[in-house]
Design a protein around this motif. Structure first.
Motif, PDB file in Angstrom:
ATOM      1  N   PRO A  64      -3.490   1.341 -14.239  1.00 48.97           N
ATOM      2  CA  PRO A  64      -4.352   0.209 -13.836  1.00 48.97           C
ATOM      3  C   PRO A  64      -3.705  -0.725 -12.822  1.00 48.97           C
ATOM      4  O   PRO A  64      -4.366  -1.194 -11.898  1.00 48.97           O
ATOM      5  CB  PRO A  64      -4.619  -0.514 -15.167  1.00 48.97           C
ATOM      6  CG  PRO A  64      -4.381   0.516 -16.219  1.00 48.97           C
ATOM      7  CD  PRO A  64      -3.308   1.408 -15.685  1.00 48.97           C
ATOM      8  N   LEU A  65      -2.402  -1.031 -12.971  1.00 52.48           N
ATOM      9  CA  LEU A  65      -1.745  -1.953 -12.045  1.00 52.48           C
ATOM     10  C   LEU A  65      -1.702  -1.371 -10.634  1.00 52.48           C
ATOM     11  O   LEU A  65      -1.992  -2.076  -9.654  1.00 52.48           O
ATOM     12  CB  LEU A  65      -0.335  -2.265 -12.523  1.00 52.48           C
ATOM     13  CG  LEU A  65       0.516  -3.116 -11.560  1.00 52.48           C
ATOM     14  CD1 LEU A  65      -0.112  -4.482 -11.353  1.00 52.48           C
ATOM     15  CD2 LEU A  65       1.952  -3.247 -12.053  1.00 52.48           C
TER      16      LEU A  65
ATOM     17  N   LEU B  72      -3.585  -1.411  -5.078  1.00 51.14           N
ATOM     18  CA  LEU B  72      -4.081  -0.705  -3.900  1.00 51.14           C
ATOM     19  C   LEU B  72      -5.499  -1.134  -3.565  1.00 51.14           C
ATOM     20  O   LEU B  72      -5.845  -1.302  -2.386  1.00 51.14           O
ATOM     21  CB  LEU B  72      -4.020   0.807  -4.137  1.00 51.14           C
ATOM     22  CG  LEU B  72      -4.412   1.682  -2.941  1.00 51.14           C
ATOM     23  CD1 LEU B  72      -3.523   1.386  -1.730  1.00 51.14           C
ATOM     24  CD2 LEU B  72      -4.342   3.166  -3.294  1.00 51.14           C
ATOM     25  N   GLY B  73      -6.333  -1.337  -4.579  1.00 49.83           N
ATOM     26  CA  GLY B  73      -7.693  -1.803  -4.316  1.00 49.83           C
ATOM     27  C   GLY B  73      -7.702  -3.159  -3.637  1.00 49.83           C
ATOM     28  O   GLY B  73      -8.470  -3.392  -2.689  1.00 49.83           O
ATOM     29  N   LEU B  74      -6.848  -4.073  -4.101  1.00 53.06           N
ATOM     30  CA  LEU B  74      -6.771  -5.390  -3.475  1.00 53.06           C
ATOM     31  C   LEU B  74      -6.275  -5.290  -2.040  1.00 53.06           C
ATOM     32  O   LEU B  74      -6.779  -5.985  -1.143  1.00 53.06           O
ATOM     33  CB  LEU B  74      -5.845  -6.295  -4.292  1.00 53.06           C
ATOM     34  CG  LEU B  74      -5.632  -7.701  -3.750  1.00 53.06           C
ATOM     35  CD1 LEU B  74      -6.948  -8.461  -3.663  1.00 53.06           C
ATOM     36  CD2 LEU B  74      -4.623  -8.468  -4.617  1.00 53.06           C
TER      37      LEU B  74
ATOM     38  N   ALA C  25       0.823  -1.204   0.000  1.00 55.99           N
ATOM     39  CA  ALA C  25       0.000   0.000   0.000  1.00 55.99           C
ATOM     40  C   ALA C  25       0.859   1.256   0.000  1.00 55.99           C
ATOM     41  O   ALA C  25       0.600   2.212  -0.742  1.00 55.99           O
ATOM     42  CB  ALA C  25      -0.933  -0.016   1.210  1.00 55.99           C
ATOM     43  N   PHE C  26       1.898   1.281   0.836  1.00 54.22           N
ATOM     44  CA  PHE C  26       2.756   2.458   0.886  1.00 54.22           C
ATOM     45  C   PHE C  26       3.618   2.571  -0.376  1.00 54.22           C
ATOM     46  O   PHE C  26       4.031   3.677  -0.747  1.00 54.22           O
ATOM     47  CB  PHE C  26       3.634   2.427   2.130  1.00 54.22           C
ATOM     48  CG  PHE C  26       2.924   2.901   3.367  1.00 54.22           C
ATOM     49  CD1 PHE C  26       2.519   4.215   3.498  1.00 54.22           C
ATOM     50  CD2 PHE C  26       2.654   2.021   4.412  1.00 54.22           C
ATOM     51  CE1 PHE C  26       1.865   4.659   4.636  1.00 54.22           C
ATOM     52  CE2 PHE C  26       1.998   2.453   5.558  1.00 54.22           C
ATOM     53  CZ  PHE C  26       1.598   3.778   5.667  1.00 54.22           C
TER      54      PHE C  26
ATOM     55  N   ARG D 171     -14.002   3.541   0.052  1.00 51.63           N
ATOM     56  CA  ARG D 171     -13.961   4.909  -0.452  1.00 51.63           C
ATOM     57  C   ARG D 171     -12.747   5.114  -1.354  1.00 51.63           C
ATOM     58  O   ARG D 171     -12.825   5.808  -2.372  1.00 51.63           O
ATOM     59  CB  ARG D 171     -13.931   5.893   0.720  1.00 51.63           C
ATOM     60  CG  ARG D 171     -13.984   7.356   0.325  1.00 51.63           C
ATOM     61  CD  ARG D 171     -14.120   8.225   1.557  1.00 51.63           C
ATOM     62  NE  ARG D 171     -13.000   8.026   2.491  1.00 51.63           N
ATOM     63  CZ  ARG D 171     -12.938   8.586   3.685  1.00 51.63           C
ATOM     64  NH1 ARG D 171     -13.929   9.368   4.112  1.00 51.63           N
ATOM     65  NH2 ARG D 171     -11.890   8.375   4.466  1.00 51.63           N
ATOM     66  N   VAL D 172     -11.627   4.522  -0.992  1.00 56.62           N
ATOM     67  CA  VAL D 172     -10.427   4.618  -1.831  1.00 56.62           C
ATOM     68  C   VAL D 172     -10.674   3.949  -3.182  1.00 56.62           C
ATOM     69  O   VAL D 172     -10.293   4.470  -4.241  1.00 56.62           O
ATOM     70  CB  VAL D 172      -9.218   3.983  -1.123  1.00 56.62           C
ATOM     71  CG1 VAL D 172      -7.992   4.007  -2.028  1.00 56.62           C
ATOM     72  CG2 VAL D 172      -8.929   4.692   0.190  1.00 56.62           C
ATOM     73  N   ILE D 173     -11.323   2.786  -3.175  1.00 56.45           N
ATOM     74  CA  ILE D 173     -11.618   2.087  -4.426  1.00 56.45           C
ATOM     75  C   ILE D 173     -12.577   2.895  -5.285  1.00 56.45           C
ATOM     76  O   ILE D 173     -12.413   2.987  -6.513  1.00 56.45           O
ATOM     77  CB  ILE D 173     -12.198   0.690  -4.114  1.00 56.45           C
ATOM     78  CG1 ILE D 173     -11.161  -0.140  -3.348  1.00 56.45           C
ATOM     79  CG2 ILE D 173     -12.620  -0.024  -5.391  1.00 56.45           C
ATOM     80  CD1 ILE D 173     -11.663  -1.496  -2.908  1.00 56.45           C
ATOM     81  N   VAL D 174     -13.575   3.499  -4.663  1.00 54.95           N
ATOM     82  CA  VAL D 174     -14.508   4.358  -5.404  1.00 54.95           C
ATOM     83  C   VAL D 174     -13.768   5.524  -6.045  1.00 54.95           C
ATOM     84  O   VAL D 174     -14.015   5.880  -7.207  1.00 54.95           O
ATOM     85  CB  VAL D 174     -15.618   4.858  -4.460  1.00 54.95           C
ATOM     86  CG1 VAL D 174     -16.454   5.937  -5.144  1.00 54.95           C
ATOM     87  CG2 VAL D 174     -16.513   3.700  -4.029  1.00 54.95           C
ATOM     88  N   ASP D 175     -12.855   6.138  -5.300  1.00 57.05           N
ATOM     89  CA  ASP D 175     -12.075   7.248  -5.861  1.00 57.05           C
ATOM     90  C   ASP D 175     -11.301   6.809  -7.103  1.00 57.05           C
ATOM     91  O   ASP D 175     -11.232   7.537  -8.100  1.00 57.05           O
ATOM     92  CB  ASP D 175     -11.083   7.784  -4.813  1.00 57.05           C
ATOM     93  CG  ASP D 175     -11.779   8.568  -3.716  1.00 57.05           C
ATOM     94  OD1 ASP D 175     -12.921   9.013  -3.932  1.00 57.05           O
ATOM     95  OD2 ASP D 175     -11.163   8.734  -2.638  1.00 57.05           O
TER      96      ASP D 175
END
Length: 487
Positions: free
Chosen positions: A374-375, A380-382, A346-347, A431-435
């Motif tokens: 996309p990658l 980050l979404g995962l 994530a970081f 919320r991060v995934i939605v962004d």
């Protein structure tokens, strides 16, 4: 004395630390002597050093030395120390790849950063692998001081300097509290070895064991600061936001591994007979951490501050397992393994999007990221889904493990609280995934947002962590079998 030292000497017991120390010395010496324009030699030394440490840790696991103590019982080679070494070396390897863009950006100071990462790993390894409290304190300070310097290594940014100063001042205070606890432990038992407490309990009738319990409280407070558990957490959001993005993942992951391992060794091995005295306070700290971390993460507009508060909540989840007792050692180790690599990933995405030496990662930078990179967005979404405990990810298996152990151990109320908090945490993770996937970025006409570019090595590292997160979420048995064989 020298006969005793010779009789208890085994260089294999500390071989991983020796290899990392030699790697740090070679990196610094080469940088001073050669003053190189590139970092090719540094990369070669890092590969050899990290690979050598991993190989020697594997040799330790396969040797007949497991269960013994060496160097006048200052170094212990048991299942916990071997698992911690594997985790630290894995995090170091992944974080070194993630930090390489920052190393290039730092130029000549990149060698210092790499050496500090090696030295921090050595410190936290000694912290977790010794049964002597002075040795644990030395390891704590070696690891902590290295992280203080890493937090401000860029030197050009005000937020980085502020992060380093806050971390240093509050961390020094926490170390002093831990050392005071060590002094009280010695006053109560006459020894600095953790095994002395069960022995003293067996041979002496303690009419007033208060000094021993106060010692535990102070030592636990010093370690809980390092793992960002509430109410010892106030430094974490500012430090994670202000420190260079390229190295924050390593700072967070290494401190959590070393701190939790040391805390588990103290409460499980030395203070096992006092379970009824420390279980409730530790469960209370877990509850506070879960609530504070979850609620404050919702209000954050910076990804790195959100991850910091999320880390406070995850510290509470891990404390559920530690408060349950030694029976939860597999669940705690599995949680630490999967969560720390998720932190690094994530970081790493944050460092790629905002810049490896940046301070702060505003949410607006991630709007529409799925179309630009996309990658990075998928990774980050995962990681957000895994940290939330979504099924078919390793995060779900980790949370299920500690919740199960907590329920069996009589902490039903804490498990229920953790379940409710996990549901609430979906809000800020999703919320991060939605962004990234469902919001359109606001772009200035004629100047669209540039796509973040990750080096091939970073892309491969993120892909490996992503695959491991999914595979361990579907079939976690290999890692669980390894932990069971080790612990």
């Amino acid at each position: 004395m020298f006969d005793a030292l010779g009789a208890s000497t085994s260089w294999l017991a500390i071989a991983p630390e020796i290899v990392l120390l030699l790697a740090a010395v070679v990196v610094l010496a080469y940088d001073i002597v050669a003053k190189p324009d590139n970092h090719d030699v540094h990369a070669a030394v890092a590969i050899v050093g990290i690979g050598g440490a991993a190989a020697f840790t594997w040799a330790q696991w396969r040797s007949d030395l497991v269960g013994q103590e060496f160097f006048l019982n200052m170094a212990r080679l048991d299942g916990l120390s071997i698992v911690v070494r594997f985790l630290l070396v894995a995090v170091l390897g992944l974080a070194t790849v993630a930090a390489w863009p920052l190393l290039r950006e730092l130029g000549r100071r990149g060698a210092e950063m790499l050496a500090l990462m090696f030295i921090a790993t050595i410190g936290f390894s000694f912290l977790a692998s010794s049964g002597n409290l002075v040795m644990m304190f030395i390891g704590l300070e070696i690891g902590s001081i290295s992280l203080y310097v890493l937090a401000g290594i860029t030197r050009e940014r005000r937020l980085a300097d502020e992060a380093a100063m806050k971390y240093f001042l509050l961390g020094s205070f926490a170390s002093a509290i831990f050392l005071y606890g060590v002094a009280l432990f010695f006053a109560g038992t006459g020894s600095l070895f953790l095994v002395a407490l069960p022995s003293a309990l067996a041979s002496v009738v303690f009419t007033k064991p208060g000094v021993i319990l106060v010692a535990l409280g102070l030592m636990a407070a010093g370690l809980l600061f390092k793992v960002t558990a509430a109410p010892f957490h106030a430094w974490a959001p500012d430090v994670y936001q202000g420190a260079p993005a390229g190295v924050v993942g390593f700072m967070a992951a290494a401190a959590k591994i070393g701190g939790f391992a040391a805390l588990a060794r103290i409460v499980w091995e030395a203070y096992g007979p006092f379970l009824d005295d420390w279980q409730a306070p530790l469960a209370g700290i877990a509850a506070i951490s879960i609530v504070v971390g979850t609620l404050l993460a919702i209000a954050q507009s910076d990804i790195r501050r959100m991850l910091a508060y999320s880390g406070i909540a995850h510290a509470g989840f891990i404390l559920i397992g530690i408060a349950t007792g030694p029976a939860s050692r597999y669940a705690v180790s599995f949680y630490l393994a999967v969560y720390t690599i998720q932190l690094v990933a994530a970081f790493t995405v944050a460092a790629t999007v905002s810049g490896p030496g940046s301070s702060g990662s505003a949410r607006e930078e991630y709007v529409g990221l799925a179309r630009r990179a996309p990658l990075l967005a998928a990774t980050l979404g995962l990681m957000m889904l895994a940290m939330s405990g979504m099924p078919v990810t390793a995060g779900f298996v980790a949370k299920f493990g500690v919740f199960r152990e907590g329920w069996i151990g009589g902490l039903e109320w804490l498990v229920i609280l953790a379940l409710v908090a996990s549901v609430a945490a979906f809000f800020f993770y999703l919320r991060v995934i939605v962004d990234m996937y469902f919001r359109e970025p606001v772009e200035t006409p004629g100047t669209p947002k540039a796509a973040p570019q990750a080096p091939p090595s970073v892309r491969w590292m993120l892909a490996i962590i992503s695959v491991a997160t999914i595979v361990l979420g579907i079939y976690a048995r290999p890692l669980l079998d390894f932990l069971e064989a080790s612990l």
